[in-house]
Design a protein around this motif. Structure first.
Motif, short mmCIF file in Angstrom:
data_model
loop_
_atom_site.label_atom_id
_atom_site.label_comp_id
_atom_site.label_asym_id
_atom_site.label_seq_id
_atom_site.Cartn_x
_atom_site.Cartn_y
_atom_site.Cartn_z
N ALA A 172 97.98 -47.71 46.13
CA ALA A 172 96.54 -47.47 45.99
C ALA A 172 96.25 -46.74 44.68
CB ALA A 172 96.02 -46.67 47.17
N TRP A 173 97.03 -45.70 44.39
CA TRP A 173 96.87 -44.99 43.11
C TRP A 173 97.23 -45.90 41.94
CZ3 TRP A 173 100.80 -44.20 39.57
CH2 TRP A 173 100.45 -43.46 38.44
N HIS A 174 98.32 -46.62 42.08
CA HIS A 174 98.85 -47.41 40.97
C HIS A 174 97.85 -48.47 40.51
CE1 HIS A 174 102.59 -49.72 39.30
NE2 HIS A 174 102.14 -48.84 38.43
N LEU A 175 97.25 -49.16 41.45
CA LEU A 175 96.31 -50.21 41.08
C LEU A 175 95.07 -49.64 40.40
CD1 LEU A 175 95.77 -53.23 41.11
CD2 LEU A 175 94.64 -52.94 43.33
N ILE A 176 94.58 -48.51 40.89
CA ILE A 176 93.43 -47.87 40.27
C ILE A 176 93.78 -47.40 38.86
CG2 ILE A 176 91.87 -45.87 40.39
CD1 ILE A 176 92.14 -46.07 43.47
N GLN A 177 94.93 -46.79 38.71
CA GLN A 177 95.38 -46.31 37.40
C GLN A 177 95.53 -47.47 36.42
OE1 GLN A 177 95.77 -43.69 35.67
NE2 GLN A 177 97.82 -43.36 34.82
N LEU A 178 96.18 -48.53 36.84
CA LEU A 178 96.38 -49.68 35.95
C LEU A 178 95.05 -50.33 35.57
CD1 LEU A 178 99.50 -51.28 37.68
CD2 LEU A 178 99.46 -50.11 35.46
N GLY A 179 94.11 -50.31 36.50
CA GLY A 179 92.79 -50.85 36.20
C GLY A 179 92.11 -50.12 35.06
N ARG A 180 92.35 -48.83 34.96
CA ARG A 180 91.81 -48.05 33.84
C ARG A 180 92.60 -48.30 32.56
NH1 ARG A 180 89.19 -46.95 37.93
NH2 ARG A 180 88.01 -45.02 38.29
N LEU A 181 93.92 -48.44 32.72
CA LEU A 181 94.78 -48.60 31.54
C LEU A 181 94.60 -49.95 30.86
CD1 LEU A 181 98.12 -46.96 32.76
CD2 LEU A 181 96.33 -45.96 31.33
N VAL A 182 94.09 -50.93 31.58
CA VAL A 182 93.80 -52.23 30.97
C VAL A 182 92.81 -52.07 29.81
CG1 VAL A 182 92.65 -54.44 31.39
CG2 VAL A 182 94.34 -53.59 33.01
N LEU A 213 90.33 -40.12 39.21
CA LEU A 213 90.67 -41.26 40.06
C LEU A 213 90.60 -40.92 41.55
CD1 LEU A 213 93.87 -42.56 38.16
CD2 LEU A 213 91.46 -43.07 37.68
N ARG A 214 90.48 -39.64 41.86
CA ARG A 214 90.63 -39.20 43.25
C ARG A 214 89.55 -39.75 44.18
NH1 ARG A 214 94.10 -35.48 46.22
NH2 ARG A 214 93.81 -36.42 48.27
N GLU A 215 88.34 -39.78 43.74
CA GLU A 215 87.25 -40.24 44.61
C GLU A 215 87.44 -41.70 45.01
OE1 GLU A 215 82.34 -40.53 44.70
OE2 GLU A 215 83.37 -39.58 43.00
N GLU A 216 87.76 -42.55 44.04
CA GLU A 216 87.99 -43.96 44.34
C GLU A 216 89.21 -44.13 45.24
OE1 GLU A 216 88.68 -48.26 42.04
OE2 GLU A 216 88.25 -46.44 40.88
N TYR A 217 90.24 -43.34 44.98
CA TYR A 217 91.46 -43.39 45.79
C TYR A 217 91.17 -43.02 47.23
CZ TYR A 217 96.24 -42.22 47.31
OH TYR A 217 97.44 -42.14 47.98
N ASP A 218 90.47 -41.91 47.43
CA ASP A 218 90.18 -41.45 48.79
C ASP A 218 89.36 -42.49 49.56
OD1 ASP A 218 91.56 -39.11 48.47
OD2 ASP A 218 89.80 -37.87 48.06
N ALA A 219 88.43 -43.14 48.87
CA ALA A 219 87.62 -44.15 49.53
C ALA A 219 88.46 -45.34 49.96
CB ALA A 219 86.49 -44.60 48.60
#
Length: 253
Positions: free
Chosen positions: A106-116, A195-201
């Protein structure tokens, strides 16, 4: 801390996360509960190790010391690793392994989405490739968490125990320091805390479906991503992962 030093630390964090988790997941090869899971986990491990090659390869290039991704993977000691503690904890049972995978995915996909969208084209290119694999990893781990969490009484109990044990490790992924501040300033990577808010959701939605209860405590273990402290488990893992390279240094296969 210079920008290049911070950039190197950031790359080590990304690469060490996938390296250590990839090794942990690979430990199920030949031992998973069913053949389909055995193959799926092996493929997940291969994806993570492939991502490691890119992250650590770029870190080695930036260091400019003539090292390779292999050197960084196999010739560093535990205190030089920058992975979060979550990925180094032992597999325990299948439920804990999949819960750990889900919390990381869950964290990884959100992080990579920003890194793109990173200002560094090399980081953006790695993230673009890795995000496709991470999306599949998350879909699979989330589905398995739901199936086991909302399954039998025994599977539900084990998944809740896994969540209770692992949740205090999740918070480290969102801790920020001077490395992160430098990366934000350069436009290379996001602030982890953002990233925490999106992750928690995302996590709450899946765990609700799995009929699992997120622990109320916000306590978070820390120390792995800065190298200040690792669990005892990392040293044992590295003795397994690195022994061949260290026994025959510089060997070519």
């Amino acid at each position: 801390m210079t920008r290049d030093e911070a950039f190197t630390q950031f790359l080590l964090r990304m690469g060490d996360n996938t390296l250590i988790l990839g090794h942990r997941v690979s430990e199920w090869c030949g031992h998973a509960p069913v053949l389909e899971e055995d193959i799926a986990l092996a493929n997940t491990a291969l994806d993570l190790i492939g991502q490691t090659q890119m992250w650590l390869g770029l870190a080695a290039e930036l260091q400019g010391e003539g090292k390779s991704a292999d050197d960084l993977a196999f010739l560093r000691d535990a205190w030089d690793f920058r992975n979060v503690l979550l990925v180094e904890v032992p597999n325990h049972d299948f439920g804990r392994t999949l819960m750990r995978q889900f919390l990381f995915d869950a964290w990884h996909l959100i992080q990579l989405g920003r890194l793109v969208k990173s200002s560094d084209p090399r980081v953006a290119a790695i993230a673009e490739k890795a995000s496709k694999e991470a999306a599949y990893h998350l879909e699979r781990s989330a589905d398995t968490v739901v199936s086991l969490g909302d399954g039998t009484e025994e599977s539900h109990r084990r998944m809740q125990e896994a969540l209770d044990y692992l949740w205090p490790y999740a918070g480290e992924m969102f801790q920020s320091d001077e490395v992160d501040a430098e990366m934000v300033k350069a436009g290379i990577a996001p602030d982890p805390a953002a990233l925490r808010e999106e992750y928690d959701a995302l996590v709450s939605r899946v765990l609700d479906e799995a009929t699992l209860t997120i622990p109320e405590s916000r306590f978070a273990h820390k120390g792995g991503r800065t190298g200040a402290m690792h669990t005892e488990h990392l040293g044992h893992l590295l003795t397994q992962m690195q022994w061949l390279q260290r026994a025959y240094p510089g060997a070519k296969w």
